[in-house]
Design an enzyme around this catalytic site. Structure first.
Site, PDB file in Angstrom:
ATOM      1  N   CYS A  77     -61.779  -2.951  -0.343  1.00  0.00           N
ATOM      2  CA  CYS A  77     -60.743  -2.116   0.271  1.00  0.00           C
ATOM      3  C   CYS A  77     -60.107  -2.766   1.504  1.00  0.00           C
ATOM      4  O   CYS A  77     -58.886  -2.692   1.684  1.00  0.00           O
ATOM      5  CB  CYS A  77     -61.271  -0.727   0.592  1.00  0.00           C
ATOM      6  N   ASP A 276     -53.916   4.355   0.825  1.00  0.00           N
ATOM      7  CA  ASP A 276     -55.337   4.334   0.461  1.00  0.00           C
ATOM      8  C   ASP A 276     -55.551   3.371  -0.715  1.00  0.00           C
ATOM      9  O   ASP A 276     -54.987   3.576  -1.794  1.00  0.00           O
ATOM     10  CB  ASP A 276     -55.768   5.749   0.076  1.00  0.00           C
ATOM     11  N   HIS A 278     -58.281   2.992  -2.404  1.00  0.00           N
ATOM     12  CA  HIS A 278     -59.429   3.406  -3.206  1.00  0.00           C
ATOM     13  C   HIS A 278     -59.017   4.069  -4.519  1.00  0.00           C
ATOM     14  O   HIS A 278     -59.462   5.178  -4.855  1.00  0.00           O
ATOM     15  CB  HIS A 278     -60.324   4.333  -2.389  1.00  0.00           C
TER      16      HIS A 278
END
EC number: 3.4.22.-
Length: 396
Positions: A77, A276, A278
């Protein structure tokens, strides 16, 4: 057939009408130094957010190092966030901050070339393969989570092999940005000038830079400036935000919490807006036409928001200065807004501190291969010095 299935698989995570997620308010929204009035400029805000390149976990790419992982889910990430910050710098460099992406619309050739720098292949200069393997030189095993300082050091080294974008990447040390060092790194002799006389180049430091320009017109190498720092003790101090969010040179921030990184691009009241990484999507490669299907590289999901007090105070701020005047303006803003008596995010000094080792602008190692081939094996990382800077986010 497999590529068609992959494309459909990726599209499952894509949504469109997400601005309803924003509250109905008269407050200003700041996205990378640019303001939008939420109540009357929602379409512009949508366009500005979706124009950012969005890099997420991917799977089914070729194994890193030949025998390593074929997905970065669970560990990549911060690498993806670093890619997003760098990609925004490249967009500003080639297309400008006000450029906007439109779905299914033909884009400038520079856009496609930028996107191809980040594909998940070992021959792409900022791929997950290159970043993970360069991280070995920073003491990180392939598949191990990076903190923001590590990813900054990796980008600094990979940029040395990237002749097309020709970025100077400066990562501050000890919460200190040194103007003299940046000028020395970014003020370079044009390629047309005979560089055999090294004494000319060596003498052009910040202190005598103006004198040297009478004989030579110096070129400015576009600057990616990354400042890893800590904005508080246990939680971020909101007083730091006002000065940072309005800076036109802003590339946002890398941060989040240990083992859980986000790319912060904006502000709404006491909330941070972030991209994000993820989400796990299938590897996308160049098509037969030489183009990349970019639909999964732009976030069309509801934008994520976080209360600023929930952010871990260890972050890395990013700034882009395409021209020397942009950097001079940034220095002025920092001195006026950030270096207040009770508001010192970091230090900005003119001269290189005498107790530090001498500053040597980073240079590409003397090798006969391309950058991609050079770090195809972790055994070939010996030419790089291991950075001894502390890791910003601890891994628990």
């Amino acid at each position: 057939m497999e590529s068609v299935l992959s494309k459909c698989e990726n599209q499952i995570t894509i949504f469109t009408d997400y601005l309803e997620e924003f509250p109905d308010t008269d407050e200003l929204v700041w996205i990378l130094g640019k303001q939008h009035l939420l109540k009357t400029e929602k379409s512009k805000l949508l366009s500005d957010i979706s124009a950012r390149l969005w890099f997420t976990y991917r799977r089914k790419f070729s194994p890193i190092g030949g025998t390593g992982p074929s997905s970065d889910a669970g560990w990549g990430c911060m690498l993806r966030c670093g890619q997003m910050m760098l990609a925004q710098a490249l967009i500003c460099r080639h297309l400008g901050r006000d450029w906007n992406w439109e779905k299914q619309k033909e884009q400038p050739k520079e856009y496609q070339r930028i996107l191809q720098c980040f594909l998940d292949r070992k021959d792409c200069c900022y791929s997950i393969h290159q970043m993970a393997q360069m991280g070995v030189g920073e003491g990180k095993s392939i598949g191990e989570w990076f903190g923001p300082n590590t990813v900054a050091q990796v980008l600094k080294k990979l940029a040395l092999f990237d002749e097309w974008n020709s970025l100077a990447v400066y990562v501050s040390m000890d919460n200190t940005v040194v103007i003299e060092d940046i000028k020395k790194m970014c003020c370079v002799l044009p390629l047309s000038v005979d560089t055999a006389d090294e004494s000319i180049s060596d003498s052009l430091t910040a202190s005598n830079h103006s004198k040297g320009t009478s004989a030579f017109s110096l070129a400015w190498k576009p600057l990616l400036l990354i400042v890893p720092l800590r904005l508080g003790i246990n939680q971020i101090n909101p007083v730091y935000v006002d000065a940072f969010k309005k800076m036109p040179q802003s590339l946002g921030a890398l941060g989040g919490k240990p083992n859980n990184a986000y790319y912060f691009i904006g502000f709404l009241g006491d909330e941070l807006i972030f991209l994000d990484p993820h989400t796990t999507q299938t590897f996308v490669d160049t098509e037969e036409s030489g183009m990349v299907d970019d639909q999964t590289f732009h976030c069309q999901q509801p934008p994520q928001r976080m209360n600023i007090l929930n952010l871990d105070p260890s972050v890395a701020l990013g700034f882009f200065c395409k021209e020397e005047k942009d950097f001079d303006n940034w220095c002025s803003l920092v001195q006026k807004e950030i270096l207040k008596e009770n508001l010192r995010m970091f230090e900005l000094v003119q001269k290189h501190p005498s107790h530090w080792p001498p500053f040597v602008p980073p240079a590409k190692p003397e090798v006969t291969t391309t950058g991609a081939e050079f770090i195809d094996s972790t055994e070939q990382l010996e030419d790089f010095d291991l950075e001894e800077d502390f890791e910003i986010l601890s891994v628990e």
